[in-house]
Design an enzyme around this catalytic site. Structure first.
Site: not given
Ligand code: MTE
Ligand code: QUE
Ligand code: MOS
Length: 752
Positions: A226, A304, A707
């Site tokens: 990423e 997160r 995920e």
């Protein structure tokens, strides 16, 4: 329907970066990196490298025309270390040579003198020394200080979870080709083509419109490409510019493992308070995230972690504090779950320990506290279409928790040296980038006059099946055979300003964008059909199975005829569309907001058997009830669930990343870093699709899948320690993942 390129894959015909036919004159870049974790660069000498046969050049920070800066969220990371090195494996230069072997020889001939500095490896030590990348982040709800007085039980503890190597099959790599003018074309194995484009432009000091990034496909990314695919692509581009020759960089496996970041290790403290009847009234938690040497995506990942601090449970009083700790290890990065798994392992450990103190099953506490419709998360969002209870109860019924418990109990009474353990693992995962602006995508659709289609979106295919899903969406919109559709490579010249394919949002964002673009073309085609069929009412026109229908009866026009009439009538057969997830926001001042479009729910039951003489174990089964919404592509979705589960099991059990006291990676090969193989995979792996659960916020009522299933793997930790516990019931449990065979053996047979 299988994934549409699976046949090419098994035949070895699919082309990854290193398989592409490189242009004539392509040179090879070999990375020279820091052998030490922390130090000042005193002298870099590469004259002897230049004398190696086949070596053309050594490219260093001094060759950068723009900025020596590749940071994404925070500008704190150099492309090539210029004055100081901050981790072992940090790139200092690349040797550009005729081939890999001379490149390698050249790199070995480079001499670099350092003044060694003491490395910090532990996040708590970094915290003590004030090495925080950003100020602490806090999520809170209710009143934690007054809540403790209402609790009958208060339990505290410490939880550790380790790093995890991505181990994508295709290592990091890129091929850069200089174009006329100042232009450059980069073929990169990246999840984030725009990040590569933007960073290359910054480093090369050229505008973004002169950088084209193309991504045919990835041999796996898992979050590891990423942010961390960018450096190699930019290095290749820099060298290509300097030498005016195409340059390719492909990291050898061992160097990929040494140079790139992994899942963040966390060290956490918790305090949990419950009433006598098992209600969780208060939860306080402190996360020390080992961020590595620069920010990378750590701050978003840390956030997160906070979003998932209470997993699937409603807790009225919560205070969660998270520290982003700078250490001298490679910058840790995105990995499936993006900080969520680390948070969930802590709350599950807290529940496990509380259950032990209270003398109840953890599943009793889990069930008692599941989120219900309208419950508020610590970040202020309220649940909608909450399926936590539905999944739990379906799993309980379908997999018969109570008789499984009895069977395991009986087994453990009858066996002295072999013990079994069970664990239930509920999961609730929020879908959206929590950085709201990233929730956008666009698509470009072309229909050609033979009726075939070529679709470009921002989505990167990395094995997760996003291409098959977008193909399916387009084929449903037009009601044409999927074989007519080709999904093009991901390319910054065709689709601009792309968010990385991440956060499990690939299909949601790009599927909606593709759907909108297809619908624009469909509307034009329907209008054309209405014209030729002499009706004013286009709602009487339908395309079904490649035929045009007027008032539900077949006409002489089929798909290809219709396309050709539209072309002759000079109607555009191309369309572009942009999609942005509606109604989401997050206020970083207050740490409150409806950050997620929706949540994914599920519950798994995990069973493990431990050989208490040897410390070895097997995962007997993982059985899950999962909320897929209305699946667009069930085979792909099942594959994602199974793959995610096995990857999650690996993180909790076998996969141990070890750095020595000097910050050097010891587990830098597949001989020392163990991942699950087919033998380790659960003997029984059941994934039940929760029925009749459409999702109004996903394309064709589907839900994201990439995920969430990973976190079912966390159940394996608790299944194994429950088995260990029945061998030594009096010994207190530790929460330190992965629970490797060595750790099992030590716990079972040592008296500390
Ligand atoms: N599956 C395969 N085969 N390979 C991958 O690299 N990455 C995972 C998941 N499943 C991955 C995968 C991660 S980390 C994410 S965020 C999602 O796929 C991204 O794809 P999606 O958004 O299209 O689901
Ligand atoms: C989940 C994710 C990501 C995320 C937030 C999530 C992610 C990601 C970013 C991010 C945030 C800010 C930036 C940036 C990226 O946030 O993958 O470039 O400036 O890259 O909840 O998966
Ligand atoms: Mo996935 S960790 O969001 O690439």
């Amino acid at each position: 329907m299988r994934s549409y390129d699976s046949i090419q894959h098994v035949r070895g015909e699919s082309k990854f970066v290193d398989d592409l036919t490189a242009p004539e004159g392509t040179l090879f870049g070999y990375v020279y990196y820091s052998p030490i974790a922390h130090g000042k660069i005193l002298k870099l000498s590469f004259e002897s490298a230049l004398k190696v046969n086949g070596v053309h050049s050594v490219v260093t920070a001094a060759d950068i025309p723009g900025e020596n800066q590749i940071g994404g969220i925070i500008l704190d990371e150099e492309l090539f270390a210029s004055k100081e090195v901050h981790f072992a494996g940090q790139p200092i230069a690349i040797v550009v040579a005729e081939d890999r072997v001379s490149g390698h020889k050249g790199a070995k001939a480079i001499k670099c003198e350092f003044e060694k500095l003491k490395p910090i490896l532990d996040p708590r030590e970094a915290f003590e020394k004030g090495e925080l990348i950003i100020p602490p982040k806090i999520f809170s709800i209710g009143n934690i200080d007054s809540a403790w007085h209402q609790c009958d039980y208060i339990i505290d503890g410490k939880v550790e979870s380790g790093a995890q190597e991505h181990l994508y099959l295709e290592t990091q790599g890129a091929l850069a080709i200089p174009l006329e003018g100042e232009g450059i074309r980069i073929i990169s194995s990246t999840q984030g083509p725009t990040a590569v484009q933007k960073t290359a432009a910054r480093v090369l000091n050229i505008p973004m419109n002169k950088v084209e990034v193309d991504v045919p496909r990835l041999g796996g990314g898992f979050g590891g490409k990423e942010d961390q695919a960018t450096a190699w692509a930019v290095m290749a581009a820099l060298a290509a510019k300097k030498l005016n020759r195409p340059v390719k960089i492909i990291l050898p496996r061992q160097e990929d493992m040494r140079m790139t970041g992994k899942r963040h290790p966390y060290s956490s403290d918790f305090k949990i308070g419950l009433s006598k009847d098992g209600k969780i009234l208060a939860y306080q938690v402190w996360y020390y995230q080992n961020a590595g040497a620069s920010a990378d995506l750590s701050t978003a990942i840390l956030e997160r972690t906070l979003f998932h601090s209470t997993n699937s449970y409603f807790i009225p009083n919560v205070k969660a504090t998270a520290y982003c700790c700078r250490t001298n290890l490679p910058p840790f990065t995105a990995f499936r779950g993006f900080g969520g798994p680390q948070a969930m392992f802590v709350i599950e450990s807290a529940i496990h320990k509380a259950a032990e103190v209270m003398g109840v099953e953890p599943s009793f506490i889990q069930k008692k506290n599941l989120l219900k419709e309208g419950d508020e998360f610590p970040f202020g969002q309220k649940t909608e279409n909450c399926r936590a209870v539905k999944c739990f109860e379906e799993a309980e019924k379908r997999f018969d928790f109570s008789s499984q418990n009895l069977r395991v109990k009986k087994f453990n009474e009858e066996n002295k040296l072999v013990k079994k353990g069970l664990a239930v693992m509920p999961v609730c995962f929020g879908i959206s980038f929590t950085t709201t602006f990233l929730n956008q995508a666009s698509a470009l659709v072309h229909v050609y006059t033979d009726g075939s289609l070529r679709i470009s979106t921002a989505a990167v295919e990395m094995g997760q099946g996003v291409n098959a899903k977008i193909m399916s969406i387009a084929s449903q919109i037009f009601s044409i055979r999927p074989e007519r559709i080709l999904i093009d490579t991901t390319n910054t010249s065709r689709v601009a300003n792309t968010s990385p394919t991440a956060a499990s949002k690939g299909t949601d964002l790009n599927g909606f964008a593709a759907m909108d673009a297809c619908n624009l073309i469909l509307e034009r085609l329907i209008k054309v059909a209405a014209e030729v069929l002499h009706t004013d009412n286009s709602s009487q026109i339908k395309i079904k199975d490649e035929l045009v229908y007027l008032n539900n009866s077949k006409t002489e026009f089929d798909w290809i005829k219709l396309i050709n009439i539209a072309y002759i009538k000079r109607v555009s057969l191309s369309a572009q569309a942009h999609h942005a997830t509606p109604n989401i926001f997050f206020d970083r001042e207050k740490m409150k907001g409806n950050a997620f479009a929706y949540h994914v729910f599920g519950t798994a039951l995990v069973e493990a058997t431990v050989d208490c003489l040897r410390g070895t174990y097997v995962i007997d089964s993982v059985k899950a009830v999962h909320d897929f919404g209305k699946s667009i592509h069930p085979v792909t979705d099942r594959g994602q669930a199974e793959g995610g589960i096995v990857q999650g099991l690996g993180w909790m059990t076998l996969e141990e990343v070890i750095y020595n006291d000097e910050g050097k990676l010891l587990t830098d090969a597949l001989s020392t870093y163990k991942v699950p193989d087919i033998h380790f995979a659960p003997k029984e792996l059941v994934v039940h699709f929760l029925e009749d659960v459409p999702n109004p916020y996903g394309p064709f009522q589907s839900k994201a899948i990439g995920e969430p299933p990973f976190m079912y793997g966390i159940g394996a930790y608790f299944a194994i320690i429950n088995a260990m516990k029945s061998f030594r019931p009096a010994k207190s449990i530790i929460y330190n993942a992965p629970v490797t065979n060595e750790k099992v053996l030590m716990w079972l047979h040592s008296n500390d």
